[in-house]
Design a protein around this motif. Structure first.
Motif, PDB file in Angstrom:
ATOM      1  N   GLU A   1       0.727  -1.207   0.220  1.00  0.00           N
ATOM      2  CA  GLU A   1      -0.317   0.232   0.042  1.00  0.00           C
ATOM      3  C   GLU A   1       0.569   0.803   0.091  1.00  0.00           C
ATOM      4  OE1 GLU A   1      -2.122  -0.648   3.160  1.00  0.00           O
ATOM      5  OE2 GLU A   1      -3.465  -2.516   2.347  1.00  0.00           O
ATOM      6  N   CYS A   2       1.623   1.264   0.831  1.00  0.00           N
ATOM      7  CA  CYS A   2       2.751   1.993   0.810  1.00  0.00           C
ATOM      8  C   CYS A   2       3.422   2.342  -0.549  1.00  0.00           C
ATOM      9  CB  CYS A   2       3.966   2.385   1.239  1.00  0.00           C
ATOM     10  SG  CYS A   2       5.213   3.457   2.526  1.00  0.00           S
TER      11      CYS A   2
ATOM     12  N   THR B   1       0.948   4.338  -2.871  1.00  0.00           N
ATOM     13  CA  THR B   1       0.787   5.899  -2.277  1.00  0.00           C
ATOM     14  C   THR B   1       1.536   6.627  -3.390  1.00  0.00           C
ATOM     15  OG1 THR B   1      -0.391   5.003  -0.019  1.00  0.00           O
ATOM     16  CG2 THR B   1       0.679   7.035  -0.456  1.00  0.00           C
TER      17      THR B   1
END
Length: 431
Positions: free
Chosen positions: A320-321, A324
């Motif tokens: 997810e990082c 992002t």
């Protein structure tokens, strides 16, 4: 390990009792670099390296591949203990060590995907930008100019690494991206070529003055070096010497050229940002994004188990990082590899190296995750200490430092995990 050209079959397990001049416990970077520089300096030395698994099995074979000048102990902390000049000397030694690793890998024919592209650390938010400016101010205070650490505006930071929401950042040239397992496996081949016996699949059950005990026999040596880093807690008497904290990583499938044009990292810069819970990444030689971070829990009584290498929650957070940071990858980033492992953290977060002449016992470690280059400096320093050579290396401020032991359980478990939670909470406040 899945991308090295090596069958990884353990070689030369200890056949029984042996007498040597130097016994080294641990065939990671620290042990292998120490053996290398000793063998180069004195080819007549009988050197044995003992390894429970295979050379490079631990952090040396599975780290983020930053061969950097980062040192776990900050310059102000070193200056308070040892003086300003000693702190500066330590940092300059780390910078030259990056070059030394590059020199040796080239001279010895170790193909570890070496590329010195520097490190860009991004500021993504006002709090992170303030930290970037403070880091540059600190560097200037100790005499390091823009050629060592530069403050970047948003355009220059984005040009190097086009992550989302970049307000600025810093850049240092003192880092090379490497393939860590290729370096570890290349080193073991080189030291064997120089006459060092590396006994793989030889677990060490105890170390003491003049001896190393294993199930296969006892190795007797006037000099015994402990180079066990994150696995140190498994040795009798060392449960509280270093805390094994876990760092986990993911790697994407190879990304196509149009995606890299959007992301940047054209010089294979290693990259991070100024959040408190550390993240780190690199563009690999085969065009993957290899990306990792801290945050996995510390396990009670410093336990280390293979299942701790895989924390689905952390792997999901890393994916997810990445999405992002780089929206071009899409919400479902294609991840091909997931792995992790323990690193060694001393109670005062101060890396050290030393040799007790009265017992013949030496050590190096507590790298807090910044060991790729530091292990080389440790190996050269230990070689000088063992050979009785007084040098600029043996006078560096980390030599002989002894960290106090970690607290007994359950205080250690409570304190370390509380610290991890507080760090995450502070980053949430920044966001």
């Amino acid at each position: 390990m899945s991308t090295v050209e090596d069958d990884l079959t353990p070689q030369d397990p200890l056949p029984g009792d042996r007498d040597v001049d130097v016994a080294i416990v641990g065939a990671g970077y620290t042990g292998l670099w120490t053996a290398y520089y000793l063998a180069i300096a004195d080819p007549s030395l009988r050197i044995a390296v003992l390894e429970k698994e295979i050379a490079g099995y631990g952090a040396s074979g599975r780290n983020g591949g930053w061969c950097s000048a980062l040192f776990a102990t900050a310059m102000p902390k070193l200056a308070r203990r040892h003086g300003r000049d000693a702190a500066i000397a330590m940092q300059r030694a780390m910078q030259t060590t990056v070059d030394e690793v590059g020199r040796v890998t080239a001279a010895e024919g170790i193909d570890c995907d070496w590329h010195r592209g520097g490190t860009v650390t991004l500021a993504r938010g006002a709090a992170q930008l303030a930290r970037a400016r403070a880091e540059v101010d600190e560097a200037r205070e100790y005499g390091f100019d823009e050629s060592h650490l530069a403050l970047l505006g948003p355009a220059e930071a984005t040009r190097r690494c086009n992550a989302e929401g970049v307000l600025g950042g810093t850049f240092t040239p003192h880092c090379a991206a490497i393939h860590p397992a290729k370096l570890a496996r290349g080193l073991v081949r080189v030291v064997r070529r120089h006459g060092v016996r590396v006994h793989e699949r030889t677990p060490v059950t105890a170390i003491g003055p003049g001896r190393v005990r294993t199930p296969a026999g006892t190795v007797r040596a006037p000099i015994v070096i402990r180079a066990t880093e994150g696995y140190t807690a498994g040795l009798p008497g060392h449960r509280r010497t270093l805390a094994p904290l876990y760092s986990l990583m993911v790697a994407t499938e190879p990304l196509p050229a149009p995606v890299w044009e959007r992301i940047g990292l054209a010089e294979r810069e290693t990259f991070s940002d100024f959040r408190r819970m550390i993240i780190y990444g690199q563009r690999t030689a085969d065009d993957r994004l290899a990306f990792g971070g801290r945050g996995a829990p510390y396990h009670f009584r410093s336990r280390i188990r293979p299942e701790y290498d895989h924390e689905p929650r952390i792997f999901d957070a890393l994916r997810e990082c990445l999405a992002t940071l780089f929206p071009v990858l899409g919400a479902e980033v294609a991840i091909s590899h997931r792995w992790g492992g323990p690193l060694g953290v001393p109670r005062d977060w101060s890396t050290s190296v030393g040799l007790d002449r009265s017992t013949g016992l030496g050590w190096a470690g507590g790298y807090v995750g910044d060991g790729v280059a530091t292990t080389n400096l440790a190996g050269r320093t230990l070689a000088d200490l063992i050979l009785g050579v007084s040098s600029d290396l043996t006078s560096l401020p980390w030599v002989g430092h002894r960290s106090r032991r970690w607290e007994p359980e359950p205080l250690r478990w409570l304190g370390v995990n509380a610290g991890l939670r507080l760090t995450n909470a502070a980053d949430a406040v920044d966001r």
